[in-house]
Design a protein around this motif. Structure first.
Motif, short mmCIF file in Angstrom:
data_model
loop_
_atom_site.label_atom_id
_atom_site.label_comp_id
_atom_site.label_asym_id
_atom_site.label_seq_id
_atom_site.Cartn_x
_atom_site.Cartn_y
_atom_site.Cartn_z
N UNK A 12 0.67 -1.23 -0.01
CA UNK A 12 -0.15 0.01 -0.06
C UNK A 12 0.77 1.25 -0.10
N UNK A 13 0.40 2.30 -0.79
CA UNK A 13 1.19 3.35 -0.88
C UNK A 13 0.94 4.20 0.63
N UNK A 14 2.03 4.85 1.09
CA UNK A 14 2.00 5.55 2.34
C UNK A 14 0.91 6.60 2.42
N UNK A 15 0.31 6.76 3.31
CA UNK A 15 -0.73 8.15 3.54
C UNK A 15 0.10 9.47 3.19
N UNK A 16 -0.77 10.17 2.55
CA UNK A 16 0.04 11.36 2.35
C UNK A 16 -0.01 12.60 3.23
N UNK A 17 -1.39 12.77 4.00
CA UNK A 17 -1.43 13.88 4.86
C UNK A 17 -2.38 13.47 5.89
N UNK A 18 -2.27 14.08 7.05
CA UNK A 18 -3.40 13.87 8.11
C UNK A 18 -4.24 14.99 8.30
N UNK A 19 -5.27 14.92 7.68
CA UNK A 19 -6.12 16.45 7.75
C UNK A 19 -6.70 16.52 9.15
N UNK A 20 -6.86 15.49 10.00
CA UNK A 20 -7.31 15.49 11.50
C UNK A 20 -6.20 16.27 12.21
N UNK A 21 -5.14 16.27 12.04
CA UNK A 21 -3.97 16.63 12.57
C UNK A 21 -3.82 18.25 12.18
N UNK A 22 -3.56 18.30 10.78
CA UNK A 22 -3.29 19.58 10.40
C UNK A 22 -4.43 20.72 10.52
#
Length: 163
Positions: A12-22
């Motif tokens: 699986x490709x790695x997650x790109x971004x965490x909207x819940x954190x940012x």
């Protein structure tokens, strides 16, 4: 990596971004909107079918996984979940569910002409005007979540339903 069937799996490709954190304020607003849909009074099984079907169309593996687990936890039959992608060719769905799925597909794909009048009329026959409004919100919210999941690459299998 080898699967249980002996085939080689693509990592699986790695997650790109965490909207819940940012963007926690916006993320909480989205959670609140989703909660309002869940509490709208529409049947939970119907909402899960809508969520799964839109997620299938949008290619959101995370949301397909999440809502399939939630549907099963709510008592949904495996047969219906497996047939959801081909619901038109099966006898497993009620007229109300069929109208909701038809509207879900039309509003998710939004062809050049928008949602066809016949599709909308079939939904209006099965839902009160208020219910229809709630269904439109449910379709809108899952489509937004799908876009978040696909764009940020949420990882299927990480969702753990509440026990």
């Amino acid at each position: 990596m080898t699967t249980t069937s002996g085939q080689t799996a693509t990592p699986m490709p790695a997650p790109r971004i965490s909207l819940s954190d940012l963007t926690p304020d916006i993320y909480r607003a989205m959670i609140a909107l989703d909660g309002a849909v869940a509490r709208s009074g529409l049947e939970r099984p119907l909402l899960e079918l809508v969520r799964i079907r839109a997620s299938q169309i949008n290619g959101c593996a995370y949301c397909v996984d999440m809502h399939t687990l939630d549907a099963r936890a709510g008592g949904e039959r495996e047969q219906r979940l497996h047939a959801l992608a081909v619901w038109r060719e099966t006898p497993f769905f009620t007229p109300r569910e069929r109208a909701a799925l038809d509207l879900t597909e039309a509003a998710t794909r939004l062809p050049g002409g928008g949602v066809d009048d016949e599709v909308f009329a079939r939904a209006a026959e099965q839902f009160t005007e208020e219910e229809l409004g709630k269904l439109i919100w449910a379709i809108t919210v899952i489509n937004a979540w799908n876009r978040i999941g696909v764009t940020s690459r949420l990882v299927p299998g990480e969702y753990k339903p509440d026990a």
